[in-house]
Design a protein around this motif. Structure first.
Motif, mmCIF file in Angstrom:
data_model
loop_
_atom_site.group_PDB
_atom_site.id
_atom_site.type_symbol
_atom_site.label_atom_id
_atom_site.label_comp_id
_atom_site.label_asym_id
_atom_site.label_seq_id
_atom_site.Cartn_x
_atom_site.Cartn_y
_atom_site.Cartn_z
ATOM 1 N N ILE A 1 93.932 50.773 14.866
ATOM 2 C CA ILE A 1 93.121 49.866 14.053
ATOM 3 C C ILE A 1 91.920 50.648 13.559
ATOM 4 O O ILE A 1 91.091 51.100 14.342
ATOM 5 C CB ILE A 1 92.643 48.643 14.871
ATOM 6 C CG1 ILE A 1 93.840 47.858 15.393
ATOM 7 C CG2 ILE A 1 91.758 47.751 14.026
ATOM 8 C CD1 ILE A 1 93.459 46.643 16.211
ATOM 9 N N ASN A 2 91.852 50.825 12.248
ATOM 10 C CA ASN A 2 90.733 51.537 11.657
ATOM 11 C C ASN A 2 89.643 50.563 11.265
ATOM 12 O O ASN A 2 89.922 49.452 10.811
ATOM 13 C CB ASN A 2 91.181 52.302 10.407
ATOM 14 C CG ASN A 2 92.162 53.394 10.741
ATOM 15 O OD1 ASN A 2 91.906 54.191 11.632
ATOM 16 N ND2 ASN A 2 93.289 53.417 10.051
ATOM 17 N N LYS A 3 88.421 50.998 11.407
ATOM 18 C CA LYS A 3 87.312 50.151 10.982
ATOM 19 C C LYS A 3 87.421 49.922 9.486
ATOM 20 O O LYS A 3 87.601 50.863 8.715
ATOM 21 C CB LYS A 3 85.970 50.797 11.320
ATOM 22 C CG LYS A 3 84.801 49.841 11.175
ATOM 23 C CD LYS A 3 83.567 50.381 11.869
ATOM 24 C CE LYS A 3 82.446 49.363 11.814
ATOM 25 N NZ LYS A 3 81.258 49.805 12.539
ATOM 26 N N ASP A 4 87.327 48.669 9.096
ATOM 27 C CA ASP A 4 87.497 48.307 7.692
ATOM 28 C C ASP A 4 86.464 49.016 6.831
ATOM 29 O O ASP A 4 85.269 48.991 7.106
ATOM 30 C CB ASP A 4 87.333 46.789 7.542
ATOM 31 C CG ASP A 4 87.968 46.274 6.256
ATOM 32 O OD1 ASP A 4 88.568 45.208 6.315
ATOM 33 O OD2 ASP A 4 87.831 46.942 5.211
ATOM 34 N N GLN A 5 86.948 49.669 5.788
ATOM 35 C CA GLN A 5 86.051 50.422 4.911
ATOM 36 C C GLN A 5 84.985 49.525 4.297
ATOM 37 O O GLN A 5 83.865 49.945 4.052
ATOM 38 C CB GLN A 5 86.874 51.084 3.791
ATOM 39 C CG GLN A 5 87.845 52.144 4.288
ATOM 40 C CD GLN A 5 87.147 53.334 4.906
ATOM 41 O OE1 GLN A 5 86.082 53.754 4.449
ATOM 42 N NE2 GLN A 5 87.719 53.884 5.961
ATOM 43 N N GLU A 6 85.336 48.269 4.084
ATOM 44 C CA GLU A 6 84.370 47.354 3.487
ATOM 45 C C GLU A 6 83.211 47.058 4.419
ATOM 46 O O GLU A 6 82.144 46.624 3.988
ATOM 47 C CB GLU A 6 85.058 46.036 3.117
ATOM 48 C CG GLU A 6 86.128 46.189 2.062
ATOM 49 C CD GLU A 6 86.839 44.886 1.809
ATOM 50 O OE1 GLU A 6 87.851 44.885 1.113
ATOM 51 O OE2 GLU A 6 86.352 43.859 2.312
ATOM 52 N N ALA A 7 83.462 47.289 5.744
ATOM 53 C CA ALA A 7 82.428 46.952 6.716
ATOM 54 C C ALA A 7 81.422 48.065 6.907
ATOM 55 O O ALA A 7 80.372 47.859 7.489
ATOM 56 C CB ALA A 7 83.075 46.624 8.062
ATOM 57 N N LYS A 8 81.734 49.262 6.407
ATOM 58 C CA LYS A 8 80.830 50.383 6.634
ATOM 59 C C LYS A 8 79.518 50.155 5.899
ATOM 60 O O LYS A 8 79.476 49.797 4.731
ATOM 61 C CB LYS A 8 81.489 51.683 6.175
ATOM 62 C CG LYS A 8 82.654 52.094 7.069
ATOM 63 C CD LYS A 8 83.221 53.433 6.686
ATOM 64 C CE LYS A 8 84.331 53.841 7.650
ATOM 65 N NZ LYS A 8 84.920 55.137 7.300
#
Length: 387
Positions: free
Chosen positions: A49-56
């Motif tokens: 599970i990768n951290k959502d790019q939108e959340a960065k």
């Protein structure tokens, strides 16, 4: 409040386990392994599970769930249903099978593949015909297996055959097994019994046998309290959650009529054991929060008052009229699951999800809960307050 996400994966998930890696220093990326069942070709899959790019660059509270969809890193075919999953170190995944076999997989990070390192075949059998290995547990490089035949095998990584076999560990199916310490383990069976064994003892007989008086309802799952291994939680076919103190008597300290059907898995949080999680055939996942239960030294347990809130579609309020807490013991308690004077305390029960398809398995690590379902989905839950 927990954040819940459902991801559809085109396979029925029977077992799930977070991967533990010393190299994984942050919680931005999480990996876990799953095992499928009831398919023409079952699989063991490693996911990330990768951290959502939108959340960065955004605050966690502004975004809600900070993880994205799980993606398969690699997979390997598995003969029969996957009935158990465990990790040994960073590199090895152990899977048990409905064909009576236990397989060791190695994760090759350079090629992102899963390869078979070793197989112990036909560990469980009736009259030389293979039968399911129903559960496994690991401790360092030791693996113990139990099966439909009541047999218990002790395996050591690097050895071709079992180091010890308890031929008559039970007269019925063993449904769950877990280590209490380096040499002790416990099992639960289809007769509603909990049994403890000691590998240091040169006998096949259990050191203790526990059972609810007059009950023959199968126990399907078991987990031990991470700080107090004598405190054990079990899940029954009747949906009842049991709490046992192996030092006190032969019966459970408490019985909670919880889910509407079989509890397939029960798990204490490893670093916050005041929190406990269950999943069920009825499609629900429950979070039991005992962190607000007052702890006292010694008294007679007489009653309990439990409340619950629904975070999923099927949430509701639960009191003693709906959750029958049957307790009777006089012991020295040191954790909320067996705290005294429970009538003045509350365990908060939250429904995290309430679907129609069975939730077969769960695992909790840090603030992340992962579940596998018969609805060909993976449920991930993020608890911001748990670390």
């Amino acid at each position: 409040m927990a954040d819940v996400r459902v991801s559809y994966v085109s396979q029925k998930i029977n077992k799930v386990k977070w991967r533990q890696s010393k190299r994984q220093l942050s919680q931005d990326n999480q990996s876990f392994v799953t095992g499928s069942w009831d398919d023409e070709q079952n699989k063991v899959c490693l996911w990330k599970i990768n951290k959502d790019q939108e959340a960065k660059g955004m605050e966690e509270e502004d975004f809600g769930l900070d993880e994205g969809e799980p993606n398969i890193l690699c997979e390997a075919p598995h003969l029969g249903d996957v009935t158990g999953l465990e990790n040994i170190g960073d590199d090895y995944i152990i899977a048990s099978s409905s064909c009576g076999t236990v397989t060791v997989y190695s994760h090759h990070t350079n090629s992102q593949t899963l390869g078979i390192v070793h197989q112990w075949e036909k560990l469980h059998h009736h009259n030389k015909r293979p039968c399911p290995c129903t559960c496994i547990a690991t401790q360092d490089d030791t693996v113990i297996t139990a099966g439909e035949d009541g047999r218990i095998n002790m395996l050591t990584m690097g050895h071709k055959g079992p180091s010890r076999v308890i031929e008559k560990g039970d007269s019925c199916t063993i449904n769950g097994i877990t280590f209490l310490g380096q040499s002790q383990f416990i099992t639960v069976n289809s007769s509603g019994q909990l049994k403890s064994f000691d590998m240091r003892v040169n006998t096949d007989e259990p050191t203790q046998t526990f059972q609810v008086t007059g009950e023959m309802t199968p126990l399907q799952s078991v987990d031990r309290h991470p700080g107090q291994p004598d405190i054990v939680a079990t899940g029954g076919q009747d949906g009842v959650l049991g709490v046992w103190d192996l030092r006190q008597g032969k019966m459970p300290l408490s019985l909670l009529e919880a889910h509407g059907s079989t509890i397939w898995e029960v798990k204490f949080h490893r670093t916050n054991p005041d929190h406990l999680f269950t999943c069920s055939e009825d499609g629900s996942v429950w979070h039991w929060d005992g962190s607000h239960v007052e702890q006292t030294s010694a008294a007679m347990v007489t009653a309990a008052n439990l409340t619950g809130t629904g975070a999923g579609s099927g949430g509701g309020n639960f009191t003693t009229s709906q959750l029958n807490f049957n307790t009777s013991a006089s012991v020295n308690f040191s954790n909320p699951w067996i705290a005294t004077d429970l009538a003045k305390n509350k365990v908060n029960v939250t429904t995290l999800t309430d679907g129609v398809m069975p939730v077969n398995c769960l695992d909790i690590d840090g603030h992340n809960l992962i579940c596998g379902t018969d609805g060909e989905s993976i449920i991930s839950v993020n608890f911001k307050f748990l670390r």
